[in-house]
Structure formats: C-alpha cells, structure tokens
Write an enzyme that holds these catalytic residues in place. Structure first.
Site, PDB file in Angstrom:
ATOM      1  N   ASP A 409       2.738   2.412  -2.134  1.00 48.89           N
ATOM      2  CA  ASP A 409       2.063   1.173  -2.571  1.00 48.89           C
ATOM      3  C   ASP A 409       2.152   0.281  -3.429  1.00 48.89           C
ATOM      4  O   ASP A 409       1.614  -0.870  -3.673  1.00 48.89           O
ATOM      5  CB  ASP A 409       0.380   1.808  -2.491  1.00 48.89           C
ATOM      6  N   TYR A 490      -6.933   1.295   2.571  1.00 50.34           N
ATOM      7  CA  TYR A 490      -7.478   2.006   1.582  1.00 50.34           C
ATOM      8  C   TYR A 490      -8.039   1.699   0.322  1.00 50.34           C
ATOM      9  O   TYR A 490      -7.515   0.576  -0.220  1.00 50.34           O
ATOM     10  CB  TYR A 490      -6.427   3.266   1.298  1.00 50.34           C
TER      11      TYR A 490
HETATM   12 CU   LIG Z   1      -6.037   9.588   3.362  1.00 46.92          CU
END
Ligand SMILES: [Cu+2]
Ligand SMILES: *[C@@H]1O[C@H](CO)[C@@H](O)[C@H](O)[C@H]1NC(C)=O
Ligand SMILES: *[C@@H]1O[C@H](CO)[C@@H](O)[C@H](O)[C@H]1NC(C)=O
Ligand SMILES: *[C@@H]1O[C@H](CO)[C@@H](O)[C@H](O)[C@H]1NC(C)=O
Ligand SMILES: *[C@@H]1O[C@H](CO)[C@@H](O)[C@H](O)[C@H]1NC(C)=O
Ligand SMILES: *[C@@H]1O[C@H](CO)[C@@H](O)[C@H](O)[C@H]1NC(C)=O
Ligand SMILES: *[C@@H]1O[C@H](CO)[C@@H](O)[C@H](O)[C@H]1NC(C)=O
Ligand SMILES: *[C@@H]1O[C@H](CO)[C@@H](O)[C@H](O)[C@H]1NC(C)=O
Ligand SMILES: *[C@@H]1O[C@H](CO)[C@@H](O)[C@H](O)[C@H]1NC(C)=O
Ligand SMILES: *[C@@H]1O[C@H](CO)[C@@H](O)[C@H](O)[C@H]1NC(C)=O
Length: 791
Positions: A409, A490
C-alpha cells in the site's frame, strides 16, 4: 444548549459524610497484614483538595509553546516545495511536462518532499554540536517518453534553491539495488490500459455481460460494470501478464464495489507499450478456462451452459443504520470531556509535542504517513524514529485475481489518503488537531485536521490494591496520536499511545470494505458471506521501523526465555521438573530475523549493557507483542518474490545505517524479482552487540472475513499492536508519580481518610454544545482512489 456542571461540593460532601453510606470493599480477611496498621496511622495525608476556580471549563487549545529545536523531519515548507518544482522545470534535460498536460508519453513530477536527513548528521545537531543538516528534496519523476518508462528517485539540493549551488543527482544510497534510482514503470500506460484494452475487451463480450448481468463495461456513460484485477502484475517469463475481472458498480453512493465481484476473469499479455500488440490469452468462468473469446462465446451460447448469479448492491452492503432501534440507544451515550483543557503542549509549527514528560517530533510523508522522531522521556531519548514502513494485504483464491493480489500500500501512499478526522468519532471532540500536506501535480494539498492528539482515561485503572484497611487506585490516563488513511477500500487507523508507566503502544486497526471474491470454487479460501460472495482470505502484514536509542546509541537485543527444566537443587532429594530463565543476546545479523517463540516464552528487549542499574541489571525497553501480531502465511510468494521480505518474520534487528533508512520502497511491486529495496540484503552478518540497533517489527492479522465484515470490517476485531515497555529501565513503576490516584482508608465500613495527592477537581461548567462539533465544517477530500485504476 445543554450544560453539565461538575460541582465539587457534591464530591466533597460525599467524602466528608462517607461514613453514612459509602460501601467499602471487603477483601478476604486472610490478606490482613501488619503493614495495614502502619499505613492507616500515617500522618502524611494530604486531604486538602485543590479546585480550579471559574465558571466555564477551559476550551482553548494548548498554550503557545516552542519546540526546543527545529524539526528537521517535518517536511518541506510550501515555499520550498514550490521553488524546487519551479527549479525542476528549468532543468532542460528532465524534459518535464506539467502534470495537467501530461499524457502517457510525457515526463512529469510525481513527488516533491523532504529527504529525511541522515541520522549521522542529525545527532550532532541534537547534541548542540553542529547546525541543522543541509536540507534536500526527494523528488520522484515519472519518465515516460521512451519505450522503457521509469520512475526515478532524485535528490535536489541543498535548499534553499539558488542558481549555481542547487543540483540534482540520482538517489541511490538508500536502496539495496544500485540502478541510479531508476526503476521500471509498469503503470506508464494506465490510461491506455483502461481505454484501449480493458474496455475494448469488455465491449467484445457486451452480448454476454448484458445477458449475464444486464450491463456493460465498454466506456459508455451507462456502463454498470467495472473491470480491474491483480496487483502487482505478473512479471515472469520475460513478459507482463495481467488477470482482470468484472465487478458491478454500486447503484448509489456507497463504496461497495469490492463486495460485488461477478466471477468472470480474463488474462492478457500486456508486454510493451503498444496496446495493439497486447494479447488476450483466455477467459475463466466457473473454473473452466477458454483460450479465446471465440471459444468462450461459443460455449456461452450453447445449450446447457451454466450461468452463475450476480452480486448486486443492497442494504447488506450499505453502512447506514439499519433495523429497529436498540433499547435506550437513542439517548446520548457517555462522552469524554477535558475540563482542564489540554494537559499537553503542541508546537503546531514545529510539529512538536510534550505530554507528561514524554516528547516527540512529528513527520508526515507521502509513502507512509505519520511518523514520530526523537521520542524522549524525561529528556532521555528512547526512540530516534518510529513509524510505518509498508502495509501488505496478501490475498489467495482459486481464482486468478484473488490469487494474484498482494497490495503493497505504500505504492498508493498513506499520506495522500490521510483525510480529515471526524471529531467526536475518530477522536474525542476535545482533541487537538494538526494539518498534513503533500505534493500533487505541482501543488501542495493540505488535509486539515488529519492528525489528532488527545488524552483519554482508559476504562480500567493503571493500578489498584485493596486490603481490609485501605484501597489504593491510580487512574490510567494515556495520550494518543492518531491518523487514519483510507487506502482504496480499507481504512487503517494508526495510533501511537503513551502511558504514565513509561510504555508506548503502537496500534493499527482496520475498517472499511473488504475486497471480496466471487464465491464459486473459493470454498478453501474463505467463508461464503452473501449470495455469491466469498470473504476472500488475506493476510495483513504491516512493517514498522523502531530505531531504539536506550541511554545512547549503543544497544544490544537481549532475549530472556522461560524454559522447562529438570533441575537438581542442594535442598531437594529428587530432581525437580520446573522452569527457569535462559538469557542470551542477538549477537549478529546472522541470527536477528526472529519468529516469536511458541507460548510467548521469550522477552525481547533492547538494552544498553554499558548502563546497568544499581542491581547490575541492564536497563532497557521490552518489545511486547500485545495484540495479535503475525507474519505472512505465504512462503516465497509468487506475487511478491523479493519485494516484501520483511513480511517473513515477526521481529528483525539490523545495525542502523544511513544507507538503510527504509525496509520497503513504494515501487518494489514494479520489479518483484529485483526490487529497489530487498530487505534480505540488510542482513550481512554484522555484529549487533552494543551497536546502534534498528528493530523492524510486523503487526497484522490473518483476515478471513465473515458475515460480521458486512458491510464493513470493524475496528473492534481487526487490530494488532505492540507495546514497548520499560523493563528495569526505571527503578520503580513511574506511574505512581501521578496525582490522579486515591487512597481510601477505612475501618469496618467507616472511611477515616481520603488521600487525593493534590488533584484538582474541576468546578467548572462544560458547555455541551461546544462538545458537539460542527460537522458541516468537515472538508474531507476527493482524490484518485486505488479502485478503479485510472478512473
Ligand atoms: Cu482485511
Ligand atoms: C474564586 O476564588 C476567589 C478567591 O480565591 C473567590 O473569592 C471566588 O469566590 C471564587 N469563585 C468561584 C466561582 O468559586
Ligand atoms: C521530451 O518530451 C516529449 C514529450 O513530452 C518528447 O516528445 C520529446 O521527444 C522529449 N525530448 C527529448 C529530448 O527526449
Ligand atoms: C535561475 O535562473 C533561471 C534562468 O536564468 C531563472 O529563470 C530563475 O528565476 C533563477 N532562479 C533563481 C532561484 O534565481
Ligand atoms: C446504453 O446506451 C446505449 C445507447 O447509447 C444503448 O444502446 C445500450 O443498450 C445502453 N446499455 C445499457 C446497459 O442500458
Ligand atoms: C521531567 O523531566 C525533566 C528532565 O527533562 C526532569 O528534570 C524532571 O524531574 C521530570 N519530572 C518528573 C516529574 O519526573
Ligand atoms: C490547517 O489548515 C487550515 C486551512 O488552511 C488553516 O486555516 C488552519 O489554521 C491550519 N491549522 C493549523 C493548526 O495550522
Ligand atoms: C521460490 O519460488 C520460486 C518459484 O517457484 C523458486 O524458483 C525459488 O527457488 C523459490 N525460492 C525459495 C527460496 O524457496
Ligand atoms: C547520507 O549518508 C549516505 C551514506 O553515508 C551518503 O551517501 C549520503 O550522501 C548522505 N546524504 C546526505 C543528504 O547527506
Ligand atoms: C462506624 O461509624 C458508625 C457511625 O459513626 C459507628 O456507630 C460505628 O461504631 C463505627 N464503626 C467502627 C468499627 O468504628
């Protein structure tokens, strides 16, 4: 406007007349000891309470105060970033195009930020023996005018920019790969990939997508389908291969796309920069592979072809409140208030914070977001640096898209996705906030109020003890620094917490939408959680850097393990089966990649063997996995190869080097066989005995999403943390310095004395309308998201 008054005389009278009604604890009689008598007769009671005087509680931010030193990590000023950018555009050889005009075949500037100075140069400055190190900008260029596009890390400086003295040079020293800071760019043609490839393939099967799902993905305004796939793309056999799949768009504003996979996959060879030379290599549906579109279409329109159901958004995928109201839930829940205002100090300009004799500087970067430097207690440095290095989400599945997904990420960056925090929800309403800034397309973007600081009273005390004659309890008030980065689907919440016992806790929590899989044939890779949805299994592994400096830079990692033994003692007739401690040191980088022992039997501790305490024990800080830490399940990942070697262990220790400041590079996924930073190369057998140590540790979770992850994963269960706890570092538990403790002396139900140590009870009124922040002032931000590519 509602007013709550905290009236001290109520407390006072309660204490004075406690004899009438206060029920005292009744510990077991067997605990009665002689010491009780002595304590109860002590004359040193301080029963006089001190009260704040005034009607309204303090609502101001912390008082103005100045950091002891310049923050050499705090980032470029707007002026510096602007002047560097302008200077870059004057360097003809870089041949730069303004970002807003740049296409797939132009050079542009991606990042302009501070180059974190070398520790070697910062230490003399902090000791007052040198001036602040020269400032340099770290710049990332996106060079795309050739057949072989690259990302290039360069160093520009020294700053301030001046004709004659400012130069640029390839940045290489912080990387294990020595290729002049240049790394191939597999994303150079992202817009062509979208328009000239994925959507054309979508159009080529529009008859099928319309029949199966009533929609298309072909670049039309009325498309209801999206196409995206693996990350990083496959890089073996001298070609670049991608797998993509179809997803339903949500039908409203909820960001539910990752819950809506449709189960049709296609493979493409996308080697080279010319989409007309790319090749479709097959289709996968219901675990049947079709080598060509023709073969797939023929099968599809044949009798007996099995069509599977579609995932469609509904209330199940929306986060709004649903269902009947819980008992009493409409009444206000408890809220925290800070009646004395901030009991900490923040220098907003220098980004420096002090709380209860802890102090630290804040830094913020595009790749990894929030980072703390020079963390001290009582003026003594404990950590030179503490921060996230990389976050991996490694999926698996019977389908090629889940199997091929291993997000690194920092590629997307935690900085640009650290949005404004929601007061009263992400942080208490009374928290102090800080802005963060980052470079985008020749501008500086600011996310206001994206870091928060606050004190909180834990829901459990720090200490307590009761006896038949007294009870002593200490409040557990701690201090938190927090930011949240929403990277695609997320939301990562990063917290650094400081405690009165001298411990520091690093915590990460995850919420937001899971990336799900199409359920069919994925039974071994997740639970079925909705009509056609599998909660795709994945490991989150987050690597952190903790550069400890315990009483100086020369440190050693000690391990103390509880081991079972059979031992003979002079006082025993028979060998005794028991346990004892085994102490050892991590002597060199040959044995410094550590997997936590079974049963948590080993204490890992950074100590300074030159500074024992008065008992001869080494003072140090223990690294205590506190909250479900993990390392990566997948061994020798086909997706990652050498790009995330830090994920293989729990704890890794290296000798600090200016040439090894980071365990990961945001573009490691661009060349997984030869990444810019191959963490394994940090380990070259050097001695770790009384050296400057860096501890690289992982947090994370094995995430197997279940129905409770719908619509969103919850922070209550998706979390991981570690504590750094002083171990023989202080001579006693230092939390008993706080006045926020009480000792109640009593005898058979009659309280004789209450000792409050000079605490101030608030006598002010809290204006609750001020506690309810104006959420219409929320600014948020809109940036390009991880999904879909190139939208
Ligand atoms: Cu997860
Ligand atoms: C504040 O203190 C002063 C003197 O210390 C006292 O005269 C005054 O009444 C107090 N005010 C309140 C609101 O308690
Ligand atoms: C400079 O970039 C442009 C595209 O922006 C390209 O057409 C040109 O060839 C480049 N010039 C050189 C000297 O590389
Ligand atoms: C440097 O020189 C260039 C070209 O002469 C000029 O445009 C620019 O403004 C100068 N920059 C500074 C910082 O003096
Ligand atoms: C989208 O609009 C086009 C006309 O522009 C129409 O032919 C097509 O059927 C529409 N697609 C869908 C999925 O409604
Ligand atoms: C706080 O730290 C300073 C040194 O920075 C020290 O002199 C002082 O004693 C500390 N205070 C407490 C209460 O420990
Ligand atoms: C944060 O940014 C906003 C908008 O630029 C500004 O008004 C505010 O003063 C900044 N806050 C701080 C603490 O610098
Ligand atoms: C990792 O996997 C690759 C491909 O399967 C294999 O060639 C390589 O030897 C493996 N490496 C290790 C260290 O197991
Ligand atoms: C930092 O240290 C490295 C290794 O000694 C050196 O090559 C580099 O030039 C230093 N960087 C700066 C900005 O001084
Ligand atoms: C507790 O206080 C009550 C009321 O003053 C008194 O009657 C009683 O004797 C006291 N008990 C003891 C053990 O001192």
């Amino acid at each position: 406007m509602s007013i709550i008054s905290i009236l001290s005389f109520v407390l006072c009278s309660l204490l004075l007349f406690a004899a009438d009604g206060l029920a005292a604890p009744q510990p077991k009689a067997a605990w009665v000891r002689g010491a009780r008598q002595r304590l109860s007769k002590s004359a040193k009671w301080n029963s006089k309470r001190q009260y704040a005087n005034g009607s309204a509680c303090i609502e101001t931010s912390p008082k103005d105060f100045k950091a002891p030193r310049e923050n050499v990590w705090s980032g470029l000023t707007d002026g510096e970033a602007a002047s560097v950018t302008k200077w870059l555009f004057h360097q003809k050889e870089l041949n730069l195009t303004r970002s807003e005009d740049a296409g797939d075949w132009d050079n542009s500037v991606l990042v302009v930020e501070l180059m974190v100075p070398n520790k070697t140069d910062v230490l003399p400055f902090m000791e007052g023996k040198a001036s602040a190190p020269a400032r340099y900008a770290h710049v990332v260029l996106d060079l795309r005018t050739t057949e072989e596009p690259t990302y290039n890390d360069i160093l520009v400086g020294p700053l301030p920019v001046a004709n004659g003295t400012t130069t640029w040079q390839p940045l290489e020293y912080p990387y294990t790969r020595k290729t002049g800071g240049s790394i191939r760019n597999l994303d150079a043609d992202s817009s062509a990939t979208e328009t000239d490839w994925l959507l054309k393939i979508g159009a080529s099967v529009a008859d099928i997508t319309l029949d199966l799902w009533g929609g298309t993905a072909m670049g039309k305004d009325n498309d209801t389908l999206d196409i995206w796939g693996i990350d990083p793309i496959w890089q073996y056999d001298n070609k670049l291969t991608r797998w993509d799949t179809f997803w339903n768009y949500p039908t409203d504003e909820f960001d539910a796309e990752t819950l809506l996979p449709l189960g049709l996959f296609f493979k493409s060879d996308v080697t080279g920069r010319d989409p007309s030379k790319w090749k479709l290599e097959g289709w996968l549906y219901n675990d049947i592979f079709y080598p060509t579109t023709k073969a797939f279409r023929a099968a599809y329109w044949s009798p007996g072809f099995v069509k599977l159901g579609a995932n469609v958004e509904g209330d199940w995928a929306r986060t709004d409140k649903m269902g009947p109201v819980l008992p009493m839930d409409e009444a206000s829940p408890p809220i925290a208030i800070a009646p004395a205002g901030a009991r900490y100090s923040v220098d907003q300009e220098a980004k420096y914070v002090e709380w209860m004799n802890f102090s630290f500087y804040i830094s913020f970067s595009r790749d990894t977001g929030l980072r703390l430097f020079d963390i001290r207690h009582n003026g003594q440095r404990i950590l030179y640096e503490l921060g996230l290095e990389e976050a991996l989400a490694h999926y698996a599945g019977n389908d090629p898209v889940q199997s091929g997904t291993a997000y690194l990420d920092s590629y997307y960056g935690f900085g640009p996705y650290a949005f404004e925090l929601v007061p009263g929800y992400d942080c208490p309403a009374y928290a102090t906030y800080m802005n963060t800034s980052f470079y985008v397309s020749e501008t500086t973007h600011t996310h206001i109020n994206s870091v928060c600081f606050f004190e909180f009273d834990a829901d459990y005390p720090m200490q307590r003890h009761s006896q038949t004659s007294y009870v002593a309890v200490t409040k557990n008030v701690y201090f938190t620094v927090r930011s949240v980065s929403t990277v695609g689907n997320y939301d990562y919440m990063f917290s650094y917490e400081f405690y009165l016992d001298g411990s520091i806790r690093v915590e990460v929590r995850a919420s937001g939408y899971i990336q799900s899989a199409y359920y069919k044939h994925n039974e071994d890779y997740g639970y079925q959680i909705h009509d056609h949805v599998s909660g795709s299994m994945h490991d989150h592994v987050l690597n952190y850097k903790a550069d400890f400096d315990i009483l100086g830079c020369d440190n050693t990692m000690e391990m103390t393990t509880n081991i079972p033994v059979t031992e003979n003692y002079v006082w025993s007739d028979h060998p005794r089966n028991t346990m004892k401690l085994q102490r050892s040191f991590v002597e060199s980088e040959d044995d410094s990649k550590i997997l936590y022992t079974d049963n948590g039997r080993t204490q890992y501790r950074v100590i300074n063997t030159d500074s024992p305490n008065k008992y001869g024990e080494y003072r140090g800080y223990r690294i205590l996995p506190a909250d479900g830490t993990i390392h990566l399940t997948v061994e020798n990942s086909s997706n990652l190869v050498d790009a995330a070697n830090w994920a293989k262990y729990d704890l890794m220790v290296t000798k600090q080097k200016d040439t090894e400041p980071r365990s990961a590079h945001p573009y490691n996924g661009q060349d997984v066989y030869n990444p810019v930073i191959n963490f394994d190369k940090f380990f070259d057998g050097e001695s770790l005995m009384q050296e400057d140590l860096v501890v690289w540790f992982n947090l994370g979770m094995h995430h197997v999403p279940h129905t409770g992850d719908l619509p969103n994963t919850v922070f209550t269960t998706a979390h991981s943390g570690v504590q750094f706890m002083p171990l023989n570092y202080f001579d006693t538990d230092i939390s008993h310095k706080t006045v926020n403790m009480v000792r109640i002396n009593y005898d058979a139900g009659n309280v004789s004395q209450v000792k409050t140590f000079g605490q101030q009870q608030p006598v002010c009124s809290v204006d609750l309308s001020k506690q309810e922040p104006d959420l219409f002032s929320y600014t948020g931000d809109v940036v390009i998201r991880k999904f879909p590519y190139g939208e």
